[in-house]
Design an enzyme around this catalytic site. Structure first.
Site, PDB file in Angstrom:
ATOM      1  CG  MET A  30      28.718  41.963 -26.029  1.00 52.50           C
ATOM      2  SD  MET A  30      27.046  42.471 -27.282  1.00 52.50           S
ATOM      3  CE  MET A  30      26.612  43.610 -25.995  1.00 52.50           C
ATOM      4  CG  HIS A  37      32.593  42.539 -17.768  1.00 55.99           C
ATOM      5  ND1 HIS A  37      33.441  44.094 -18.265  1.00 55.99           N
ATOM      6  CD2 HIS A  37      32.092  42.161 -18.456  1.00 55.99           C
ATOM      7  CE1 HIS A  37      32.587  43.499 -18.943  1.00 55.99           C
ATOM      8  NE2 HIS A  37      31.552  43.301 -19.133  1.00 55.99           N
ATOM      9  CB  SER A 188      30.474  48.190 -22.252  1.00 55.43           C
ATOM     10  OG  SER A 188      31.077  46.803 -21.476  1.00 55.43           O
TER      11      SER A 188
END
Ligand code: AMP
Length: 285
Positions: A30, A37, A188
């Site tokens: 996302m 990531h 995040s």
């Protein structure tokens, strides 16, 4: 790195590689990318010829009162990081590209097991949104492999089950949890932790580690341990959503004689909900 915003464009580019017999690895995200990531991208590169990453903040997996609108969106910085990591393709569709008929009438993929407990209990419909978007992304990218972080342990288990149930021709690969130097799992949503809370935010992983230590030392009173774990999180100044000792594969509540255990936890900060987990094998160091 080539960036595509349309399904048609990405499909055309990837079908050429597929005809060449190249192996395609896929990392769905996302966005608001951090080192965790990027480690998935690096892992995908090790066993694939072409790596595709997607960035799509999927409204279908957010509840009405959740943080879809304030989820951090940092597209330019994400592109720079992906380019530096050697990612080959970025797929960045908008909502109308992914859900041209709107969210309400979108066909859904429902996984009836493992989705209404743990995170699913406090986020009704969340995993239905995840399985729906991930299966759509699999149909768009048609990867040989797709890499998911162990950070979202329940998500990984649900996706594995979906792939098995629906005979999807993709290998699901797990990647280890990337952590900040003090142990906090990268996320995040860590940007929502206030500076005042940040030094104490490690209480979640510290509590899971404490619980793992208790179990490894022979304490199989899981319910009592879970109560004590919630108290530890409260003493740290946060509110536990759940701390649960589960069977690693089924995510059912662990039985006293289970050997492969995963301890999963979630807690609320002032404006974030953080998750973490720890797997242990009983009977091994
Ligand atoms: P997200 O965009 O944060 O929803 O996550 C995209 C992918 O990155 C998922 O497979 C996550 O499990 C994975 N991921 C997120 N944070 C971490 C982390 N700290 N370590 C490893 N994988 C992660």
């Amino acid at each position: 790195m080539q960036i595509y915003h349309t399904i048609k464009g990405l499909r055309e580019a990837l079908s050429a590689h597929r005809r060449e017999g190249l192996k395609i690895g896929f990392v769905p995200t996302m966005g608001n990318l951090h080192d965790g990531h990027l480690a998935l991208v690096t892992q995908a590169q090790q066993t694939n010829d072409i790596v595709v990453c997607s960035i799509f903040v999927n409204a279908l997996q957010f509840g009405l009162n959740e943080d879809w609108d304030k989820y951090p969106r940092t597209f330019a910085a994400d592109c720079q990081k992906l380019r530096a990591s050697g990612c080959d393709y970025l797929f960045n569709p908008d909502d109308t590209e992914m859900y041209p008929n709107g969210l309400d009438t979108q066909s859904r993929v429902i996984c009836p097991t493992m989705t209404d407990m743990l995170c699913g209990a406090s986020r009704p419909g969340h995993f239905e949104g995840v399985t729906t978007v991930v299966s759509k992304l699999f149909h768009i990218v048609q990867p040989d492999e797709s890499i998911f972080g162990l950070k979202d342990y329940q998500q990984l288990a649900v996706i594995r089950r979906m792939v098995e149930d629906l005979c999807l021709p993709v290998k699901i690969v797990a990647a280890p949890i990337f952590r900040e130097p003090d142990g906090l799992a990268m996320s995040s949503r860590n940007s929502f932790i206030t500076p005042r809370e940040r030094p104490r935010a490690t209480v979640l992983i510290d509590t899971l580690s404490w619980l793992a230590g208790q179990i490894s030392a022979g304490n199989s009173g899981f319910s009592e341990l879970e109560i004590q774990a919630r108290e530890r999180i409260a003493e740290g100044g946060f509110t536990a959503d759940y701390v649960t000792v589960c069977h690693s594969k089924t995510l059912e509540l662990a039985a006293a004689d289970d050997r492969d255990l995963t301890i999963l936890g979630a807690m609320y900060t002032e404006s974030a909900r953080l998750i973490d987990n720890l797997s242990i094998r009983i009977g091994q160091p």
